[in-house]
Scaffold this active site. Structure first.
Site, PDB file in Angstrom:
ATOM      1  N   HIS A  74      59.671  21.639  55.954  1.00 22.86           N
ATOM      2  CA  HIS A  74      58.287  21.850  55.524  1.00 22.86           C
ATOM      3  C   HIS A  74      57.303  21.827  56.688  1.00 22.86           C
ATOM      4  O   HIS A  74      56.250  22.461  56.615  1.00 22.86           O
ATOM      5  CB  HIS A  74      57.898  20.811  54.471  1.00 22.86           C
ATOM      6  CG  HIS A  74      58.874  20.753  53.351  1.00 22.86           C
ATOM      7  ND1 HIS A  74      59.054  21.781  52.459  1.00 22.86           N
ATOM      8  CD2 HIS A  74      59.767  19.793  53.002  1.00 22.86           C
ATOM      9  CE1 HIS A  74      60.002  21.451  51.598  1.00 22.86           C
ATOM     10  NE2 HIS A  74      60.455  20.252  51.908  1.00 22.86           N
ATOM     11  N   HIS A 105      52.259  16.056  62.205  1.00 26.78           N
ATOM     12  CA  HIS A 105      53.006  17.269  61.907  1.00 26.78           C
ATOM     13  C   HIS A 105      52.065  18.464  61.974  1.00 26.78           C
ATOM     14  O   HIS A 105      50.857  18.308  62.134  1.00 26.78           O
ATOM     15  CB  HIS A 105      53.669  17.168  60.528  1.00 26.78           C
ATOM     16  CG  HIS A 105      52.705  16.992  59.397  1.00 26.78           C
ATOM     17  ND1 HIS A 105      52.226  15.760  59.006  1.00 26.78           N
ATOM     18  CD2 HIS A 105      52.093  17.894  58.587  1.00 26.78           C
ATOM     19  CE1 HIS A 105      51.384  15.915  58.000  1.00 26.78           C
ATOM     20  NE2 HIS A 105      51.276  17.202  57.732  1.00 26.78           N
ATOM     21  N   HIS A 107      50.882  22.479  60.499  1.00 23.07           N
ATOM     22  CA  HIS A 107      50.862  23.613  59.581  1.00 23.07           C
ATOM     23  C   HIS A 107      50.459  24.831  60.396  1.00 23.07           C
ATOM     24  O   HIS A 107      49.564  24.749  61.250  1.00 23.07           O
ATOM     25  CB  HIS A 107      49.867  23.368  58.450  1.00 23.07           C
ATOM     26  CG  HIS A 107      50.201  22.169  57.610  1.00 23.07           C
ATOM     27  ND1 HIS A 107      50.995  22.244  56.484  1.00 23.07           N
ATOM     28  CD2 HIS A 107      49.870  20.865  57.754  1.00 23.07           C
ATOM     29  CE1 HIS A 107      51.128  21.040  55.971  1.00 23.07           C
ATOM     30  NE2 HIS A 107      50.458  20.179  56.722  1.00 23.07           N
ATOM     31  N   GLU A 117      45.319  24.563  57.170  1.00 16.07           N
ATOM     32  CA  GLU A 117      45.129  24.236  55.756  1.00 16.07           C
ATOM     33  C   GLU A 117      43.638  24.244  55.418  1.00 16.07           C
ATOM     34  O   GLU A 117      43.215  24.905  54.473  1.00 16.07           O
ATOM     35  CB  GLU A 117      45.773  22.893  55.442  1.00 16.07           C
ATOM     36  CG  GLU A 117      47.275  22.914  55.623  1.00 16.07           C
ATOM     37  CD  GLU A 117      48.002  22.083  54.596  1.00 16.07           C
ATOM     38  OE1 GLU A 117      48.764  22.649  53.799  1.00 16.07           O
ATOM     39  OE2 GLU A 117      47.811  20.851  54.609  1.00 16.07           O
ATOM     40  N   HIS A 130      48.134  17.464  61.667  1.00 14.70           N
ATOM     41  CA  HIS A 130      47.698  16.331  60.857  1.00 14.70           C
ATOM     42  C   HIS A 130      48.284  15.048  61.431  1.00 14.70           C
ATOM     43  O   HIS A 130      49.509  14.910  61.546  1.00 14.70           O
ATOM     44  CB  HIS A 130      48.150  16.494  59.403  1.00 14.70           C
ATOM     45  CG  HIS A 130      47.424  17.575  58.673  1.00 14.70           C
ATOM     46  ND1 HIS A 130      47.890  18.096  57.473  1.00 14.70           N
ATOM     47  CD2 HIS A 130      46.282  18.235  58.958  1.00 14.70           C
ATOM     48  CE1 HIS A 130      47.038  19.036  57.063  1.00 14.70           C
ATOM     49  NE2 HIS A 130      46.063  19.129  57.957  1.00 14.70           N
ATOM     50  N   THR A 217      50.667  18.257  49.921  1.00 19.38           N
ATOM     51  CA  THR A 217      51.946  18.607  49.300  1.00 19.38           C
ATOM     52  C   THR A 217      52.241  17.590  48.210  1.00 19.38           C
ATOM     53  O   THR A 217      51.674  16.482  48.217  1.00 19.38           O
ATOM     54  CB  THR A 217      53.096  18.590  50.330  1.00 19.38           C
ATOM     55  OG1 THR A 217      53.142  17.313  50.969  1.00 19.38           O
ATOM     56  CG2 THR A 217      52.918  19.679  51.378  1.00 19.38           C
TER      57      THR A 217
END
Length: 276
Positions: A74, A105, A107, A117, A130, A217
């Site tokens: 993910h 992590h 995105h 995001e 993040h 999520t």
């Protein structure tokens, strides 16, 4: 809900058949009234509305961290070995509460036109990192995750430029080792991963957006005080390619992880401040 056994590395529940619009079927809070991310376009500009300024303090010089870097399907995630140096967050919108850095992590998009995001007045950045902190009064991340005051996440946008990000360059060999889902590799002190160099805004008290929201999520707990830095971090086109090589069985096309972002959610009357 009681203290869930949520991995410090993986927020996401593995339901590959369900996309973001269907997450509420397995995680009802994903249809809540304080969901994230949002578009940061309707906000009040404030100099500082709290007694203490926001402070991010690092245990090691330069914010040196070590840990385990993982492709969890993910996001590429670095779980911090906190006993050897982490960071704390306090002041500003979190007040006297001390939050402990657990992991960070990324995105990112399959192209340079999207990936973050959060958006700013409808515009996306290609990467958003993040940095996930938990309220230290709850002992650990799992106990804090579903509490109303349990989490704080610092978001940092990465903007494409001609110069590479030095810390991402140091992580390149690690990215190459975790291309396949489920792969993990240690990050050690000699790798010299300094968070203050990864995100220059950590050094200078960058203005930031802040609002109350959720995990992006499942289980989408509405337990996150969001702090999104307005100053971007640099990185280069070749480094976006490095991200886009990552694979995922639950990805968004052709077995790739890229475009691993949740669409923006309704603001629903929440206050959003830009603090400078």
């Amino acid at each position: 809900m009681g203290s869930p056994k949520i991995s410090a590395v993986i927020f996401f529940l593995s339901f590959p058949a369900l996309g973001p619009t269907d997450w509420y079927k397995i995680a009802p809070q994903c249809a809540g009234t304080a969901q994230s991310p949002i578009d940061l376009d309707c906000y009040s500009l404030k100099s500082n509305i709290w007694e203490e300024n926001l402070a991010i303090d690092f245990d090691n010089e330069g914010g040196l961290v070590i840990g385990s870097f993982t492709n969890n399907g993910h996001s590429p995630t670095l779980a911090i070995e906190k006993s050897l140096g982490s960071a704390t967050l306090s002041g500003g919108p979190v007040g006297d509460t001390v939050f402990q850095l657990e992991q960070f992590h990324f995105h990112f998009g399959c192209s340079s036109f999207q990936g973050s995001e959060h958006t700013v007045s409808g515009s996306s950045y290609p990467v958003e990192a993040h940095f996930v902190f938990y309220n230290s009064s709850y002992t650990d991340f799992a106990r804090a995750a579903d509490k109303a005051d349990g989490l704080a996440v610092v978001g940092a946008f990465f903007e494409l430029g001609s110069e590479p990000n030095g810390i991402l360059s140091r992580l390149q060999s690690k990215f190459e080792m975790i291309v396949a889902e489920g792969k993990s590799v240690p990050v050690v002190d000699t790798d010299k991963i300094f968070l203050k160099d990864l995100v220059p805004a950590f050094n200078n008290g960058s203005p930031y957006y802040t609002y109350q929201g959720s995990l992006t999520t499942p289980p989408c707990f509405e337990s996150v005080r969001w702090i999104v830095l307005s100053e971007t971090a640099p990185f280069s086109p070749s480094q976006l390619i490095m991200f886009n090589r990552l694979q995922s069985s639950t990805g968004y096309g052709d077995g790739k992880m890229c475009n691993n972002f949740r669409p923006v959610q309704p603001r629903k009357g929440r206050d959003v401040f830009l603090i400078y």
